[in-house]
Design a protein around this motif. Structure first.
Motif, PDB file in Angstrom:
ATOM      1  N   ASP A  74      28.085  16.593   9.036  1.00  0.00           N
ATOM      2  CA  ASP A  74      28.589  17.950   9.202  1.00  0.00           C
ATOM      3  C   ASP A  74      29.870  18.121   8.401  1.00  0.00           C
ATOM      4  O   ASP A  74      30.979  18.118   8.935  1.00  0.00           O
ATOM      5  CB  ASP A  74      28.836  18.252  10.684  1.00  0.00           C
ATOM      6  CG  ASP A  74      29.203  19.708  10.927  1.00  0.00           C
ATOM      7  OD1 ASP A  74      29.021  20.530  10.006  1.00  0.00           O
ATOM      8  OD2 ASP A  74      29.668  20.018  12.036  1.00  0.00           O
ATOM      9  N   VAL A  75      29.716  18.233   7.080  1.00  0.00           N
ATOM     10  CA  VAL A  75      30.835  18.498   6.180  1.00  0.00           C
ATOM     11  C   VAL A  75      30.369  19.523   5.154  1.00  0.00           C
ATOM     12  O   VAL A  75      29.190  19.566   4.819  1.00  0.00           O
ATOM     13  CB  VAL A  75      31.335  17.217   5.457  1.00  0.00           C
ATOM     14  CG1 VAL A  75      31.995  16.262   6.415  1.00  0.00           C
ATOM     15  CG2 VAL A  75      30.224  16.536   4.700  1.00  0.00           C
ATOM     16  N   PRO A  76      31.279  20.346   4.666  1.00  0.00           N
ATOM     17  CA  PRO A  76      30.884  21.317   3.636  1.00  0.00           C
ATOM     18  C   PRO A  76      30.552  20.596   2.332  1.00  0.00           C
ATOM     19  O   PRO A  76      31.185  19.612   1.978  1.00  0.00           O
ATOM     20  CB  PRO A  76      32.099  22.216   3.487  1.00  0.00           C
ATOM     21  CG  PRO A  76      33.235  21.477   4.092  1.00  0.00           C
ATOM     22  CD  PRO A  76      32.679  20.467   5.045  1.00  0.00           C
ATOM     23  N   SER A  77      29.523  21.084   1.652  1.00  0.00           N
ATOM     24  CA  SER A  77      29.134  20.495   0.379  1.00  0.00           C
ATOM     25  C   SER A  77      28.351  21.514  -0.435  1.00  0.00           C
ATOM     26  O   SER A  77      27.643  22.355   0.119  1.00  0.00           O
ATOM     27  CB  SER A  77      28.263  19.254   0.614  1.00  0.00           C
ATOM     28  OG  SER A  77      27.796  18.746  -0.619  1.00  0.00           O
ATOM     29  N   ALA A  78      28.469  21.426  -1.745  1.00  0.00           N
ATOM     30  CA  ALA A  78      27.660  22.260  -2.634  1.00  0.00           C
ATOM     31  C   ALA A  78      26.229  21.735  -2.687  1.00  0.00           C
ATOM     32  O   ALA A  78      25.332  22.409  -3.181  1.00  0.00           O
ATOM     33  CB  ALA A  78      28.264  22.266  -4.035  1.00  0.00           C
ATOM     34  N   TYR A  79      25.998  20.535  -2.173  1.00  0.00           N
ATOM     35  CA  TYR A  79      24.682  19.904  -2.193  1.00  0.00           C
ATOM     36  C   TYR A  79      24.007  20.027  -0.838  1.00  0.00           C
ATOM     37  O   TYR A  79      24.653  20.278   0.167  1.00  0.00           O
ATOM     38  CB  TYR A  79      24.817  18.424  -2.569  1.00  0.00           C
ATOM     39  CG  TYR A  79      25.456  18.260  -3.918  1.00  0.00           C
ATOM     40  CD1 TYR A  79      24.704  18.395  -5.079  1.00  0.00           C
ATOM     41  CD2 TYR A  79      26.808  18.019  -4.035  1.00  0.00           C
ATOM     42  CE1 TYR A  79      25.291  18.290  -6.317  1.00  0.00           C
ATOM     43  CE2 TYR A  79      27.409  17.913  -5.272  1.00  0.00           C
ATOM     44  CZ  TYR A  79      26.644  18.052  -6.416  1.00  0.00           C
ATOM     45  OH  TYR A  79      27.218  17.961  -7.642  1.00  0.00           O
ATOM     46  N   ASN A  80      22.703  19.821  -0.831  1.00  0.00           N
ATOM     47  CA  ASN A  80      21.941  19.796   0.417  1.00  0.00           C
ATOM     48  C   ASN A  80      21.760  18.376   0.921  1.00  0.00           C
ATOM     49  O   ASN A  80      21.623  18.158   2.118  1.00  0.00           O
ATOM     50  CB  ASN A  80      20.575  20.455   0.224  1.00  0.00           C
ATOM     51  CG  ASN A  80      20.698  21.940   0.008  1.00  0.00           C
ATOM     52  OD1 ASN A  80      21.384  22.619   0.756  1.00  0.00           O
ATOM     53  ND2 ASN A  80      20.063  22.450  -1.038  1.00  0.00           N
TER      54      ASN A  80
END
Length: 158
Positions: A74-80
């Motif tokens: 549960d961290v923000p990322s530009a990736y999936n």
């Protein structure tokens, strides 16, 4: 699924919580495992849990399927997701960063998945921007950094 970071340096397969929930899964489907994940900056987060999913690497009729354990983070990322060493090994895949291609054996030949240079750059810039923004915030709140990532590939999870 698009926006997959192919990272031979990663020891785990990571599925980001946003993508996990977007696939229609719920948190109660996770096997409770709290694995510490260490980013490039040394920041440690803990996984939400583990889920076993089939992964299909495909380009039209050329496909290979394996089942992998994914840690949900549960961290923000530009990736999936991040496809790491064990996933690449299971697929018997070889990434080529210069040509942005992933090659893997299929019956009767070699399958290829080509990355998209524009999308890879977009993910990199988004991750870098988030890292810089978090870095500015962390001056007043230590240990709140986001891990930067770059590169991409295309895979499907079912």
């Amino acid at each position: 699924m698009r926006r997959i970071l192919v990272d031979p340096g990663s020891s785990s397969e990571i599925l980001y919580k946003r993508a996990f929930l977007g696939m229609g899964f719920t948190l109660d489907q996770l096997r409770p495992v709290r694995v510490p994940l260490v980013g490039f900056d040394g920041m440690v987060i803990h996984s939400e849990g583990l889920i076993r999913l089939p992964l299909t690497a495909s380009n039209g009729s050329h496909k290979s399927q394996v089942t992998l354990d994914f840690l949900v983070a549960d961290v923000p990322s530009a990736y999936n997701m991040i496809l790491g060493r064990s996933g690449l090994s299971a697929l018997r895949a070889v990434p080529n960063t210069y040509h942005i291609v992933l090659k893997f054996p299929i019956p009767g030949g070699i399958g290829k998945i080509r990355g998209d240079q524009w999308q890879a750059r977009e993910c990199y810039v988004a991750s870098l921007s988030a890292t810089i923004a978090k870095g500015l915030e962390s001056d007043s709140r230590p240990n709140q950094d986001v891990v930067p990532q770059d590169g991409q590939g295309q895979m499907e999870t079912e």
